[in-house]
Design an enzyme around this catalytic site. Structure first.
Site, PDB file in Angstrom:
ATOM      1  N   CYS A 121       0.793  -1.209  -0.020  1.00  8.63           N
ATOM      2  CA  CYS A 121       0.113   0.004  -0.023  1.00  8.63           C
ATOM      3  C   CYS A 121       1.090   1.240   0.145  1.00  8.63           C
ATOM      4  O   CYS A 121       0.662   2.321  -0.708  1.00  8.63           O
ATOM      5  CB  CYS A 121      -0.875   0.021   1.364  1.00  8.63           C
ATOM      6  SG  CYS A 121      -2.322   1.297   1.290  1.00  8.63           S
ATOM      7  N   CYS A 122       1.838   1.363   0.798  1.00  9.71           N
ATOM      8  CA  CYS A 122       2.779   2.490   0.928  1.00  9.71           C
ATOM      9  C   CYS A 122       3.612   2.577  -0.574  1.00  9.71           C
ATOM     10  O   CYS A 122       3.564   3.885  -0.917  1.00  9.71           O
ATOM     11  CB  CYS A 122       3.684   2.197   2.050  1.00  9.71           C
ATOM     12  SG  CYS A 122       3.195   2.441   3.751  1.00  9.71           S
ATOM     13  N   CYS A 204      -1.379   8.644   7.140  1.00  4.69           N
ATOM     14  CA  CYS A 204      -2.613   8.415   6.496  1.00  4.69           C
ATOM     15  C   CYS A 204      -3.447   8.183   7.774  1.00  4.69           C
ATOM     16  O   CYS A 204      -3.262   7.554   8.747  1.00  4.69           O
ATOM     17  CB  CYS A 204      -2.752   6.967   5.650  1.00  4.69           C
ATOM     18  SG  CYS A 204      -1.946   7.334   4.213  1.00  4.69           S
ATOM     19  N   CYS A 207      -3.964   4.739   9.404  1.00  3.77           N
ATOM     20  CA  CYS A 207      -2.548   3.931   9.905  1.00  3.77           C
ATOM     21  C   CYS A 207      -2.065   4.784  11.010  1.00  3.77           C
ATOM     22  O   CYS A 207      -0.833   4.813  11.186  1.00  3.77           O
ATOM     23  CB  CYS A 207      -1.575   3.999   8.820  1.00  3.77           C
ATOM     24  SG  CYS A 207      -2.294   2.721   7.386  1.00  3.77           S
ATOM     25  N   CYS A 232       7.854   3.529   6.018  1.00  8.82           N
ATOM     26  CA  CYS A 232       6.967   3.253   4.834  1.00  8.82           C
ATOM     27  C   CYS A 232       7.956   2.977   3.694  1.00  8.82           C
ATOM     28  O   CYS A 232       7.471   2.538   2.635  1.00  8.82           O
ATOM     29  CB  CYS A 232       6.048   4.557   4.531  1.00  8.82           C
ATOM     30  SG  CYS A 232       7.070   6.174   4.510  1.00  8.82           S
TER      31      CYS A 232
END
Length: 240
Positions: A121-122, A204, A207, A232
């Site tokens: 995702c990162c 985010c 997170c 990240c």
């Protein structure tokens, strides 16, 4: 150009400790040829850097990575910052098809279920947009502090980023959070409203959580993972 840039960390690392924040930024601008990009995530460190850059009217570009999952308070601060400093902060967004493929594979919040899923995702929302933000730049300014984590404590003020072929500079590396907070208060620098609600390190929304009493500064980031995994990838070399 890259051979010349490889030699720059030495004078930068030698001179930065004797200089103020503004002097460090001026010295960096004087010594790095070509484009310098400052990437802000609108944390308190980045707000201090924004103030210093604009106060010196330096030819440094502003960029941010809009992952699509930021807090509303972050967008509000983004707008307030542009208005106060008369600067347009260029947004870099994740590729739409890559986001669609990511969510189709792991679900909208799949990152909670494994380190590899979170890093994926990162990668889509941060790493690839960062590559576009820094494309063609010779310098990159980041708002890192050495006392934020064990990984960051070993970083120099400046280094040649082999993967991106540019100088990466962290002018706030030896600052404490308290010193930066004082700087922002003294200079009426706008900061994220979430800081007062216990969110010291803000990324985010899914997170990031507020800190519990006694927790270290970055404990609220990816809190479900072990402490040694909390990067990240933006500030980790490709070889790592």
């Amino acid at each position: 150009m890259s051979e010349f840039l490889r030699t720059l960390p030495n004078p930068l690392n030698a001179r930065f400790p004797q200089k103020s924040l503004s002097e460090r930024l001026v010295f960096l601008r004087q010594n790095v040829p070509g484009r310098i990009v400052f990437t802000t995530s609108f944390g308190i460190e980045d707000q201090a850097l924004t103030h210093a850059i604009r106060s010196e009217n330096l030819n440094i570009e502003f960029a941010t990575l809009d992952t699509g999952r930021l807090f509303p308070e972050t967008y509000d601060l983004w707008a307030r910052t542009e208005q106060k400093y008369g600067v347009r902060i260029k947004a870099f967004y994740p590729d739409a098809e890559a986001v669609q493929a990511l969510t189709a594979k792991q679900g909208i919040n799949g990152f909670y279920h494994g380190l590899d899923l979170r890093k994926a995702c990162c990668g889509v929302r941060k790493i690839e947009p960062l590559a576009r933000a820094l494309s063609g730049a010779q310098g990159w300014i980041a708002g890192l502090r050495g006392d934020q984590s064990g990984h960051r404590s070993g970083m120099p003020f400046a280094e040649f980023d082999e993967g991106r072929s540019l100088i990466k500079a962290s002018p706030l590396l030896d600052f404490s959070r308290e010193a930066i907070a004082d700087f922002c208060a003294d200079n009426q620098v706008p900061v994220n409203d979430l800081h007062e609600r216990g969110f010291l390190s803000i990324g985010c929304a899914p997170c990031t959580r507020a800190l519990l009493p006694g927790e270290p500064e970055r404990a609220g980031r990816w809190w479900w993972e072990s402490e040694d995994k909390k990067e990240c990838g933006l500030h980790v070399a490709a070889a790592e």
